[in-house]
Design an enzyme around this catalytic site. Structure first.
Site, short mmCIF file in Angstrom:
data_model
loop_
_atom_site.label_atom_id
_atom_site.label_comp_id
_atom_site.label_asym_id
_atom_site.label_seq_id
_atom_site.Cartn_x
_atom_site.Cartn_y
_atom_site.Cartn_z
N ASP A 170 301.35 15.80 -33.05
CA ASP A 170 299.99 15.36 -33.37
C ASP A 170 299.54 14.35 -32.30
O ASP A 170 300.27 13.40 -31.99
CB ASP A 170 299.95 14.71 -34.75
CG ASP A 170 298.53 14.33 -35.16
OD1 ASP A 170 297.87 15.16 -35.82
OD2 ASP A 170 298.09 13.21 -34.81
N ASN A 226 287.47 11.23 -29.45
CA ASN A 226 286.18 11.92 -29.59
C ASN A 226 285.04 10.92 -29.75
O ASN A 226 283.95 11.11 -29.17
CB ASN A 226 286.21 12.85 -30.82
CG ASN A 226 286.94 14.15 -30.53
OD1 ASN A 226 286.97 14.62 -29.39
ND2 ASN A 226 287.56 14.73 -31.55
N ASP A 242 287.91 18.05 -26.11
CA ASP A 242 288.30 19.45 -25.87
C ASP A 242 289.19 19.56 -24.64
O ASP A 242 290.16 20.33 -24.62
CB ASP A 242 287.06 20.32 -25.71
CG ASP A 242 286.31 20.51 -27.02
OD1 ASP A 242 286.90 20.21 -28.08
OD2 ASP A 242 285.14 20.96 -26.98
N GLU A 283 294.05 18.45 -33.95
CA GLU A 283 294.87 17.94 -32.86
C GLU A 283 296.36 18.17 -33.11
O GLU A 283 297.20 17.55 -32.47
CB GLU A 283 294.61 16.45 -32.65
CG GLU A 283 295.06 15.56 -33.79
CD GLU A 283 294.04 15.42 -34.92
OE1 GLU A 283 294.12 14.44 -35.67
OE2 GLU A 283 293.14 16.30 -35.02
#
Length: 550
Positions: free
Chosen positions: A418, A426, A435, A461
């Protein structure tokens, strides 16, 4: 005095001699097999009914050679009589038969109605042959005369061609049915029905509907059956060939009118059982003419597609399918004797060629369907952003590896990764950078394993890394290396202030793991242990509590 070895030698020689004597004479059941029984009567020959003879309008005489018949056996075989009786007569010997009932014919001739006669030497009486008036002009009989052996060989060759065409059509029908069961595409079912139609059509055309005994209720209505099958078969050939050359793709509006035209002509086939024979003759002649024109139009459309480079492999197959019919039409227009003599075989071979080419086009269609299915499967199993297998594909792969590990006893270790604080990435740097981080991490992980299918994006993620055949200690080292590579990949993105780390939970398959889901659950719990321990670390299942205290 004879010694014991000498006695045994003499006994061995005696046994060999007895065995040789026994094998010198072949024994039935052991060395050969005889079946059947001796004949008690001559070959059955059906007498000619005077009422039937009155219906035979066409009659010819085969004159004797100059000087009379030589006294040798003469075989006479009459081909291409599509309806009605055929009579062959010489002196007081007379044979009558129908093409659609093999029981009425001389058993030495199967592709025609024939007879073997032995005119006395010097006899000048001609051999007389009679038949019913053909339904269509130009579809005239062929009479062959000669020595029995070559005439019968030609008859056998014709029979082989006719039966081979039927056998190919039957085999293609079964193949299409299997294709339908595999692909569930109605085009294969339609092609199978077309093959069945061609079998019935060819059997009626060639007389095989009556061999070895009638298996179609043709009876004395041969002309009606022929016209009916022509009304069904010819428009279907045009429809399929128009589809093959791409006519429906280039002119989609032609699909509906063509279907109406096919239905109208097929309805004439249904009415053939009640229409007067003169009407049937007109319908049959018009069908041939319209079919020839349609074939010419199909060829023009196909060549235009090739010239404009719009034609594909299927269109080329359509051109190949229509060519034999056009050659037959041209030969018929020119009155070629070869076509007159071998009309049945030429038409059957053309239909068979059409079926083979159509089967090739269907195989191409099946290949495209499979390719589309594989592409859809790949899209359904692939993450669009990273190109990695998605959660569904990853769980399927995990179950496969668990089963393999159980069966072979090899180790299996998984890592649940993770990306730390991904929501903050973000929020601070934008979703475009997020991304790019996901893509960079995916690339990093796939380069660290042998099989790219062993790296899965589980969602968001989260990633799953599968290490089949790797022990826990070795896997720990590899996951530590991946963790460091992920950090470098984040730096390589080049975004100011961007820091990328990952927490990895590691679990190895053990006896307590009933399935892949349990193994995945333990790895997931270990990953959360890594989070609680401060992130950016690898934690093995069962040790995360200790690491958390640290």
């Amino acid at each position: 005095m004879v010694s014991k070895p000498g006695v045994f030698a003499w006994l061995l020689l005696a046994l060999c001699a007895a065995s040789c004597a026994a094998t010198a004479t072949p024994q039935p059941g052991r060395d050969y097999l005889v079946t059947g029984a001796a004949a008690t009567q001559g070959a059955p020959v059906r007498a000619c009914d005077p009422a039937v003879l009155a219906t035979l309008q066409e009659q010819i005489e085969i004159p004797a050679p100059p000087g009379g018949w030589p006294g040798a056996p003469q075989a006479v075989n009459v081909f291409n009589v599509f309806a009605g009786e055929v009579m062959v007569r010489h002196g007081d010997r007379e044979v009558c038969g129908r093409m659609h009932d093999a029981r009425t014919r001389d058993s030495r001739f199967r592709a025609g109605v024939g007879m073997v006669v032995v005119p006395p030497a010097g006899d000048r009486e001609p051999i007389r042959v009679a038949w019913a008036t053909p339904l269509k002009a130009g579809w005239i009989p062929t009479v062959r005369i000669g020595a029995p052996s070559p005439v019968q060989q030609i008859d056998t060759a014709r029979l082989l061609v006719r039966t081979a065409c039927l056998a190919i059509a039957i085999a293609l029908a079964f193949t299409a049915l299997m294709g339908f069961l595999s692909a569930r595409d109605r085009a294969f079912l339609g092609y199978a029905l077309l093959c069945v139609l061609s079998v019935l059509w060819q059997a009626t055309l060639s007389g095989l509907s009556g061999y070895p005994e009638p298996w179609l209720p043709v009876g004395t209505d041969e002309s009606r059956w022929l016209v009916a099958f022509s009304c069904f078969g010819l428009p279907m050939l045009v429809y399929v060939m128009w589809w093959l050359v791409g006519g429906m793709r280039r002119w989609p509006a032609s699909r509906q009118p063509l279907r109406y035209a096919v239905a109208a002509v097929c309805s004439l086939g249904v009415l053939a059982a009640w229409l007067p024979l003169p009407w049937l003759a007109s319908i049959a002649t018009a069908l041939d003419q319209v079919f020839a024109i349609a074939c010419a139009a199909i060829l023009v459309v196909g060549w235009l597609g090739l010239w404009q480079r719009r034609a594909d492999t299927v269109a080329v197959a359509g051109i190949a399918a229509v060519l034999p019919f056009l050659v037959m039409a041209a030969m018929d227009l020119l009155g070629q004797p070869w076509l007159v003599e071998h009309r049945v075989e030429a038409l059957q071979l053309s239909i068979t060629w059409f079926l083979i080419v159509s089967a090739y086009a269907l195989n191409l269609r099946l290949g495209r369907l499979r390719q589309q299915r594989d592409e859809m499967q790949a899209l359904a199993d692939t993450d669009a952003l990273t190109g990695l297998p998605n959660r569904r594909a990853g769980l399927r792969r995990l179950d496969e590896l668990v089963q393999m590990a159980r069966a072979s006893g090899v180790p299996l270790t998984v890592g649940f990764l993770d990306i730390d604080l991904f929501k903050r990435i973000n929020d601070v740097h934008g979703h475009a950078v997020g991304d790019r981080v996901l893509v960079a991490v995916a690339h990093t992980l796939t380069t660290a394993v042998r099989d790219p299918a062993d790296v899965v994006r589980m969602g968001g993620e989260e990633f799953l890394v599968l290490l089949p055949g790797v022990e826990a200690a070795t896997a720990r080292q590899r996951f530590e290396a991946m963790r460091r590579q992920v950090a470098r990949a984040g730096t390589d993105i080049g975004t100011s202030g961007l820091s990328v780390t990952a927490s990895i939970g590691q679990a190895s398959l053990c006896d307590a793991d009933d399935d892949g889901a349990n193994l995945l659950r333990r790895a997931d719990e270990a990953m959360y242990g890594a989070k609680r321990a401060g992130r950016d670390r690898v934690v093995e299942a069962g040790t995360f509590a200790l690491d958390g205290n640290n």
